[in-house]
Design a protein around this motif. Structure first.
Motif, PDB file in Angstrom:
ATOM      1  N   LEU A 168     144.088  32.288  72.424  1.00 47.08           N
ATOM      2  CA  LEU A 168     145.248  32.480  71.568  1.00 47.08           C
ATOM      3  C   LEU A 168     145.791  33.891  71.755  1.00 47.08           C
ATOM      4  O   LEU A 168     145.024  34.833  71.970  1.00 47.08           O
ATOM      5  CB  LEU A 168     144.871  32.276  70.097  1.00 47.08           C
ATOM      6  N   SER A 169     147.109  34.002  71.654  1.00 50.43           N
ATOM      7  CA  SER A 169     147.767  35.299  71.729  1.00 50.43           C
ATOM      8  C   SER A 169     148.592  35.509  70.473  1.00 50.43           C
ATOM      9  O   SER A 169     149.113  34.553  69.891  1.00 50.43           O
ATOM     10  CB  SER A 169     148.678  35.379  72.950  1.00 50.43           C
ATOM     11  N   CYS A 170     148.716  36.760  70.081  1.00 48.19           N
ATOM     12  CA  CYS A 170     149.542  37.122  68.932  1.00 48.19           C
ATOM     13  C   CYS A 170     150.371  38.326  69.332  1.00 48.19           C
ATOM     14  O   CYS A 170     149.833  39.430  69.493  1.00 48.19           O
ATOM     15  CB  CYS A 170     148.677  37.433  67.732  1.00 48.19           C
ATOM     16  N   ALA A 171     151.663  38.108  69.482  1.00 45.50           N
ATOM     17  CA  ALA A 171     152.574  39.187  69.849  1.00 45.50           C
ATOM     18  C   ALA A 171     153.167  39.785  68.586  1.00 45.50           C
ATOM     19  O   ALA A 171     153.719  39.078  67.744  1.00 45.50           O
ATOM     20  CB  ALA A 171     153.676  38.650  70.755  1.00 45.50           C
ATOM     21  N   ALA A 172     153.048  41.094  68.473  1.00 45.35           N
ATOM     22  CA  ALA A 172     153.544  41.791  67.287  1.00 45.35           C
ATOM     23  C   ALA A 172     154.783  42.598  67.641  1.00 45.35           C
ATOM     24  O   ALA A 172     154.820  43.279  68.661  1.00 45.35           O
ATOM     25  CB  ALA A 172     152.459  42.709  66.736  1.00 45.35           C
ATOM     26  N   SER A 173     155.773  42.517  66.797  1.00 50.94           N
ATOM     27  CA  SER A 173     156.967  43.356  66.949  1.00 50.94           C
ATOM     28  C   SER A 173     157.082  44.235  65.714  1.00 50.94           C
ATOM     29  O   SER A 173     156.532  43.936  64.666  1.00 50.94           O
ATOM     30  CB  SER A 173     158.227  42.503  67.115  1.00 50.94           C
ATOM     31  N   THR A 175     135.073  45.601  66.118  1.00 55.19           N
ATOM     32  CA  THR A 175     135.390  44.193  65.924  1.00 55.19           C
ATOM     33  C   THR A 175     134.387  43.558  64.966  1.00 55.19           C
ATOM     34  O   THR A 175     133.259  44.038  64.823  1.00 55.19           O
ATOM     35  CB  THR A 175     135.363  43.413  67.247  1.00 55.19           C
ATOM     36  N   GLY A 176     134.827  42.479  64.342  1.00 62.84           N
ATOM     37  CA  GLY A 176     133.947  41.743  63.444  1.00 62.84           C
ATOM     38  C   GLY A 176     134.226  40.259  63.565  1.00 62.84           C
ATOM     39  O   GLY A 176     135.362  39.862  63.892  1.00 62.84           O
ATOM     40  N   TYR A 177     133.209  39.441  63.312  1.00 61.68           N
ATOM     41  CA  TYR A 177     133.342  37.998  63.482  1.00 61.68           C
ATOM     42  C   TYR A 177     132.676  37.249  62.334  1.00 61.68           C
ATOM     43  O   TYR A 177     131.687  37.712  61.757  1.00 61.68           O
ATOM     44  CB  TYR A 177     132.668  37.557  64.789  1.00 61.68           C
ATOM     45  N   ALA A 178     133.215  36.075  62.049  1.00 61.76           N
ATOM     46  CA  ALA A 178     132.534  35.166  61.143  1.00 61.76           C
ATOM     47  C   ALA A 178     131.272  34.660  61.838  1.00 61.76           C
ATOM     48  O   ALA A 178     131.246  34.516  63.070  1.00 61.76           O
ATOM     49  CB  ALA A 178     133.446  33.993  60.788  1.00 61.76           C
ATOM     50  N   THR A 226     135.900  35.826  71.126  1.00 61.12           N
ATOM     51  CA  THR A 226     136.047  37.258  71.377  1.00 61.12           C
ATOM     52  C   THR A 226     137.465  37.685  71.036  1.00 61.12           C
ATOM     53  O   THR A 226     138.428  37.109  71.556  1.00 61.12           O
ATOM     54  CB  THR A 226     135.747  37.598  72.835  1.00 61.12           C
ATOM     55  N   ILE A 227     137.581  38.680  70.187  1.00 64.95           N
ATOM     56  CA  ILE A 227     138.895  39.235  69.852  1.00 64.95           C
ATOM     57  C   ILE A 227     139.110  40.495  70.667  1.00 64.95           C
ATOM     58  O   ILE A 227     138.173  41.278  70.892  1.00 64.95           O
ATOM     59  CB  ILE A 227     139.010  39.513  68.331  1.00 64.95           C
ATOM     60  N   SER A 228     140.332  40.688  71.121  1.00 69.76           N
ATOM     61  CA  SER A 228     140.667  41.884  71.887  1.00 69.76           C
ATOM     62  C   SER A 228     142.132  42.202  71.669  1.00 69.76           C
ATOM     63  O   SER A 228     142.867  41.407  71.077  1.00 69.76           O
ATOM     64  CB  SER A 228     140.380  41.678  73.386  1.00 69.76           C
ATOM     65  N   ARG A 229     142.553  43.362  72.126  1.00 72.33           N
ATOM     66  CA  ARG A 229     143.963  43.714  71.961  1.00 72.33           C
ATOM     67  C   ARG A 229     144.409  44.587  73.117  1.00 72.33           C
ATOM     68  O   ARG A 229     143.616  45.309  73.728  1.00 72.33           O
ATOM     69  CB  ARG A 229     144.194  44.414  70.632  1.00 72.33           C
ATOM     70  N   ASP A 230     145.711  44.506  73.387  1.00 73.16           N
ATOM     71  CA  ASP A 230     146.361  45.347  74.381  1.00 73.16           C
ATOM     72  C   ASP A 230     147.493  46.046  73.646  1.00 73.16           C
ATOM     73  O   ASP A 230     148.564  45.454  73.439  1.00 73.16           O
ATOM     74  CB  ASP A 230     146.871  44.478  75.541  1.00 73.16           C
ATOM     75  N   ASN A 231     147.276  47.277  73.237  1.00 70.62           N
ATOM     76  CA  ASN A 231     148.278  47.977  72.440  1.00 70.62           C
ATOM     77  C   ASN A 231     149.543  48.294  73.238  1.00 70.62           C
ATOM     78  O   ASN A 231     150.614  48.442  72.659  1.00 70.62           O
ATOM     79  CB  ASN A 231     147.684  49.240  71.835  1.00 70.62           C
ATOM     80  N   ALA A 232     149.421  48.385  74.537  1.00 68.18           N
ATOM     81  CA  ALA A 232     150.611  48.612  75.363  1.00 68.18           C
ATOM     82  C   ALA A 232     151.551  47.415  75.290  1.00 68.18           C
ATOM     83  O   ALA A 232     152.765  47.555  75.444  1.00 68.18           O
ATOM     84  CB  ALA A 232     150.206  48.879  76.803  1.00 68.18           C
ATOM     85  N   LEU A 241     142.589  36.038  71.065  1.00 65.39           N
ATOM     86  CA  LEU A 241     141.355  35.429  70.589  1.00 65.39           C
ATOM     87  C   LEU A 241     140.897  34.459  71.667  1.00 65.39           C
ATOM     88  O   LEU A 241     141.491  33.395  71.850  1.00 65.39           O
ATOM     89  CB  LEU A 241     141.546  34.703  69.265  1.00 65.39           C
ATOM     90  N   GLN A 242     139.886  34.862  72.408  1.00 62.00           N
ATOM     91  CA  GLN A 242     139.309  34.000  73.426  1.00 62.00           C
ATOM     92  C   GLN A 242     138.258  33.124  72.772  1.00 62.00           C
ATOM     93  O   GLN A 242     137.297  33.630  72.184  1.00 62.00           O
ATOM     94  CB  GLN A 242     138.678  34.830  74.542  1.00 62.00           C
ATOM     95  N   MET A 243     138.457  31.823  72.858  1.00 66.60           N
ATOM     96  CA  MET A 243     137.554  30.876  72.203  1.00 66.60           C
ATOM     97  C   MET A 243     136.860  30.043  73.271  1.00 66.60           C
ATOM     98  O   MET A 243     137.516  29.408  74.092  1.00 66.60           O
ATOM     99  CB  MET A 243     138.339  29.976  71.251  1.00 66.60           C
ATOM    100  N   THR A 244     135.545  30.054  73.257  1.00 73.54           N
ATOM    101  CA  THR A 244     134.760  29.267  74.210  1.00 73.54           C
ATOM    102  C   THR A 244     133.790  28.369  73.456  1.00 73.54           C
ATOM    103  O   THR A 244     133.585  28.541  72.252  1.00 73.54           O
ATOM    104  CB  THR A 244     133.985  30.178  75.173  1.00 73.54           C
ATOM    105  N   SER A 245     133.208  27.434  74.176  1.00 71.84           N
ATOM    106  CA  SER A 245     132.253  26.489  73.576  1.00 71.84           C
ATOM    107  C   SER A 245     132.797  25.902  72.281  1.00 71.84           C
ATOM    108  O   SER A 245     132.112  25.852  71.252  1.00 71.84           O
ATOM    109  CB  SER A 245     130.912  27.184  73.298  1.00 71.84           C
TER     110      SER A 245
END
Length: 124
Positions: free
Chosen positions: A20-25, A56-59, A67-73, A79-83
């Protein structure tokens, strides 16, 4: 003001993966998080990340699989979801706090801005 747009949801078989991706403006440098809501259930915390990405924190239910990550640029959080499991089926929401502090937050009360949600369906 911050606008959030999620993408990347869809239908996947159990054991599969999605990102999943979340683009912020608008303003950036906020702690951000992912939440989800399954039919008939309350919205729940999934993962969160500090504005620097260093914390980072997870349920417990997703730890080791997501795995949550971000690219501030790019002003984007992932949100990378596996299994994936059928119980991961839900609408996933991206959210941003308005707190300028390098920490992450697992309570919805911290989050001032929300996306419209993206559906994730995991078939068994």
């Amino acid at each position: 003001q911050v606008q959030l747009v999620e993408s990347g949801g869809g239908l996947v078989q159990a054991g599969g993966s999605l990102r999943l991706s979340c683009a912020a403006s608008g303003r950036s440098s906020y702690a951000m998080g992912w939440f989800r809501q399954a039919p008939g259930k309350e919205r729940e915390f999934v993962a969160a990340i500090s504005w620097s990405g260093g914390r980072t924190g997870y349920a417990d239910s997703v730890k080791g699989r997501f795995t949550i990550s971000r690219d501030n640029a790019k002003n984007t959080v992932y949100l990378q979801m596996t299994s994936l499991k059928p119980e991961d089926t839900a609408v996933y929401y991206c959210a941003a706090t308005s707190v300028y502090r390098d920490s992450y937050y697992d309570s919805q009360a911290w989050y001032a801005y929300w996306g419209q949600g993206t559906q994730v369906t995991v078939s068994s």
